[in-house]
Design a protein around this motif. Structure first.
Motif, PDB file in Angstrom:
ATOM      1  N   ALA A 156      46.490 -15.332  17.097  1.00 12.24           N
ATOM      2  CA  ALA A 156      46.847 -14.518  15.935  1.00 12.24           C
ATOM      3  C   ALA A 156      45.972 -14.873  14.735  1.00 12.24           C
ATOM      4  N   THR A 157      45.704 -16.163  14.549  1.00 11.29           N
ATOM      5  CA  THR A 157      44.837 -16.586  13.448  1.00 11.29           C
ATOM      6  C   THR A 157      43.426 -16.047  13.618  1.00 11.29           C
ATOM      7  N   GLN A 158      42.902 -16.123  14.819  1.00  9.13           N
ATOM      8  CA  GLN A 158      41.551 -15.601  15.078  1.00  9.13           C
ATOM      9  C   GLN A 158      41.507 -14.095  14.878  1.00  9.13           C
ATOM     10  N   HIS A 159      42.542 -13.408  15.318  1.00  9.22           N
ATOM     11  CA  HIS A 159      42.607 -11.957  15.106  1.00  9.22           C
ATOM     12  C   HIS A 159      42.600 -11.636  13.611  1.00  9.22           C
ATOM     13  N   ASN A 160      43.408 -12.359  12.844  1.00  6.58           N
ATOM     14  CA  ASN A 160      43.484 -12.118  11.396  1.00  6.58           C
ATOM     15  C   ASN A 160      42.153 -12.429  10.712  1.00  6.58           C
ATOM     16  N   ARG A 161      41.460 -13.445  11.177  1.00  3.32           N
ATOM     17  CA  ARG A 161      40.141 -13.756  10.610  1.00  3.32           C
ATOM     18  C   ARG A 161      39.149 -12.621  10.892  1.00  3.32           C
ATOM     19  N   ARG A 162      39.216 -12.054  12.089  1.00  4.51           N
ATOM     20  CA  ARG A 162      38.321 -10.928  12.409  1.00  4.51           C
ATOM     21  C   ARG A 162      38.666  -9.700  11.579  1.00  4.51           C
ATOM     22  N   MET A 163      39.932  -9.458  11.367  1.00  6.96           N
ATOM     23  CA  MET A 163      40.360  -8.276  10.615  1.00  6.96           C
ATOM     24  C   MET A 163      40.127  -8.425   9.107  1.00  6.96           C
ATOM     25  N   SER A 164      39.861  -9.647   8.654  1.00  4.70           N
ATOM     26  CA  SER A 164      39.654  -9.862   7.215  1.00  4.70           C
ATOM     27  C   SER A 164      38.404  -9.155   6.701  1.00  4.70           C
ATOM     28  N   LYS A 165      37.532  -8.724   7.593  1.00  8.48           N
ATOM     29  CA  LYS A 165      36.336  -8.002   7.151  1.00  8.48           C
ATOM     30  C   LYS A 165      36.688  -6.654   6.522  1.00  8.48           C
ATOM     31  N   TYR A 166      37.894  -6.149   6.761  1.00 11.71           N
ATOM     32  CA  TYR A 166      38.323  -4.877   6.170  1.00 11.71           C
ATOM     33  C   TYR A 166      38.992  -5.036   4.810  1.00 11.71           C
ATOM     34  N   LEU A 167      39.299  -6.259   4.415  1.00 15.00           N
ATOM     35  CA  LEU A 167      39.981  -6.473   3.139  1.00 15.00           C
ATOM     36  C   LEU A 167      39.181  -6.030   1.920  1.00 15.00           C
ATOM     37  N   PRO A 168      37.838  -6.175   1.876  1.00 10.07           N
ATOM     38  CA  PRO A 168      37.115  -5.654   0.708  1.00 10.07           C
ATOM     39  C   PRO A 168      37.261  -4.138   0.527  1.00 10.07           C
ATOM     40  N   VAL A 169      37.432  -3.413   1.614  1.00  6.99           N
ATOM     41  CA  VAL A 169      37.658  -1.967   1.511  1.00  6.99           C
ATOM     42  C   VAL A 169      38.984  -1.706   0.798  1.00  6.99           C
ATOM     43  N   TYR A 170      40.012  -2.429   1.205  1.00  2.26           N
ATOM     44  CA  TYR A 170      41.312  -2.280   0.554  1.00  2.26           C
ATOM     45  C   TYR A 170      41.278  -2.799  -0.884  1.00  2.26           C
ATOM     46  N   LEU A 171      40.485  -3.820  -1.122  1.00  4.50           N
ATOM     47  CA  LEU A 171      40.341  -4.329  -2.493  1.00  4.50           C
ATOM     48  C   LEU A 171      39.731  -3.270  -3.398  1.00  4.50           C
ATOM     49  N   ARG A 172      38.735  -2.547  -2.909  1.00  6.86           N
ATOM     50  CA  ARG A 172      38.153  -1.451  -3.702  1.00  6.86           C
ATOM     51  C   ARG A 172      39.178  -0.355  -3.956  1.00  6.86           C
ATOM     52  N   ARG A 173      39.947  -0.016  -2.953  1.00  8.99           N
ATOM     53  CA  ARG A 173      40.958   1.038  -3.119  1.00  8.99           C
ATOM     54  C   ARG A 173      42.007   0.637  -4.151  1.00  8.99           C
ATOM     55  N   TRP A 174      42.491  -0.600  -4.050  1.00  9.96           N
ATOM     56  CA  TRP A 174      43.502  -1.058  -4.992  1.00  9.96           C
ATOM     57  C   TRP A 174      42.920  -1.238  -6.395  1.00  9.96           C
ATOM     58  N   SER A 175      41.668  -1.644  -6.491  1.00 12.48           N
ATOM     59  CA  SER A 175      41.028  -1.737  -7.809  1.00 12.48           C
ATOM     60  C   SER A 175      40.905  -0.357  -8.440  1.00 12.48           C
ATOM     61  N   PHE A 176      40.554   0.634  -7.622  1.00 13.57           N
ATOM     62  CA  PHE A 176      40.481   2.005  -8.129  1.00 13.57           C
ATOM     63  C   PHE A 176      41.854   2.453  -8.629  1.00 13.57           C
ATOM     64  N   LEU A 177      42.908   2.157  -7.875  1.00 10.73           N
ATOM     65  CA  LEU A 177      44.257   2.525  -8.315  1.00 10.73           C
ATOM     66  C   LEU A 177      44.636   1.826  -9.617  1.00 10.73           C
ATOM     67  N   THR A 178      44.222   0.577  -9.762  1.00  8.30           N
ATOM     68  CA  THR A 178      44.509  -0.155 -10.995  1.00  8.30           C
ATOM     69  C   THR A 178      43.830   0.500 -12.192  1.00  8.30           C
ATOM     70  N   VAL A 179      42.559   0.802 -12.045  1.00  8.22           N
ATOM     71  CA  VAL A 179      41.817   1.438 -13.142  1.00  8.22           C
ATOM     72  C   VAL A 179      42.369   2.832 -13.434  1.00  8.22           C
ATOM     73  N   LEU A 180      42.700   3.577 -12.381  1.00  7.16           N
ATOM     74  CA  LEU A 180      43.246   4.922 -12.553  1.00  7.16           C
ATOM     75  C   LEU A 180      44.579   4.884 -13.292  1.00  7.16           C
ATOM     76  N   ASP A 181      45.467   3.988 -12.893  1.00  9.04           N
ATOM     77  CA  ASP A 181      46.756   3.876 -13.570  1.00  9.04           C
ATOM     78  C   ASP A 181      46.594   3.467 -15.028  1.00  9.04           C
ATOM     79  N   PHE A 182      45.680   2.540 -15.284  1.00  8.53           N
ATOM     80  CA  PHE A 182      45.454   2.121 -16.667  1.00  8.53           C
ATOM     81  C   PHE A 182      44.875   3.262 -17.504  1.00  8.53           C
ATOM     82  N   ALA A 183      43.925   3.987 -16.943  1.00 11.06           N
ATOM     83  CA  ALA A 183      43.327   5.112 -17.669  1.00 11.06           C
ATOM     84  C   ALA A 183      44.353   6.211 -17.934  1.00 11.06           C
ATOM     85  N   LEU A 184      45.183   6.493 -16.944  1.00  7.93           N
ATOM     86  CA  LEU A 184      46.231   7.498 -17.156  1.00  7.93           C
ATOM     87  C   LEU A 184      47.240   7.031 -18.199  1.00  7.93           C
TER      88      LEU A 184
END
Length: 109
Positions: free
Chosen positions: A37-65
């Motif tokens: 499970a740990t090795q699987h999670n380490r392999r899947m961590s390569k997708y976290l920057p994509v989610y970080l960009r999405r959540w950062s966009f939501l943060t900026v969008l909410d603040f701007a609104l």
């Protein structure tokens, strides 16, 4: 199940949240399962920057609104709603960042 058969709600959930990518290490019963499970999670961590960009966009969008609603419409209650979501999404970006940092660290012996 292929992506063409997934419902829109499921796709939207998977677009915003990343927990479906990872396995529960605490639920593993044996050391081998825990290691897998740990090795699987380490392999899947390569997708976290994509989610970080999405959540950062939501943060900026909410603040701007929130700023737009507060300045243009003078609607303080509605702007407070957007600023509250800004705090929630900013917390999400911190969680994603910490998870990404810990999962990409070299393994300790």
């Amino acid at each position: 199940m292929t992506s063409e058969h997934l419902r829109f709600r499921t796709l939207l959930y998977r677009f915003i949240f990343f927990d479906w990518l990872f396995q529960d290490v605490g639920g593993a019963r044996t050391p081998i399962e825990r290691h897998a499970a740990t090795q699987h999670n380490r392999r899947m961590s390569k997708y976290l920057p994509v989610y970080l960009r999405r959540w950062s966009f939501l943060t900026v969008l909410d603040f701007a609104l929130g700023c737009l609603v507060e300045r243009a419409l003078q609607a303080t209650l509605l702007s407070a709603w957007f600023f509250t979501w800004t705090c929630i999404t900013a917390t999400g970006t911190v969680v994603i960042t910490v998870a990404w940092i810990f999962l990409t660290q070299p393994q300790q012996p």
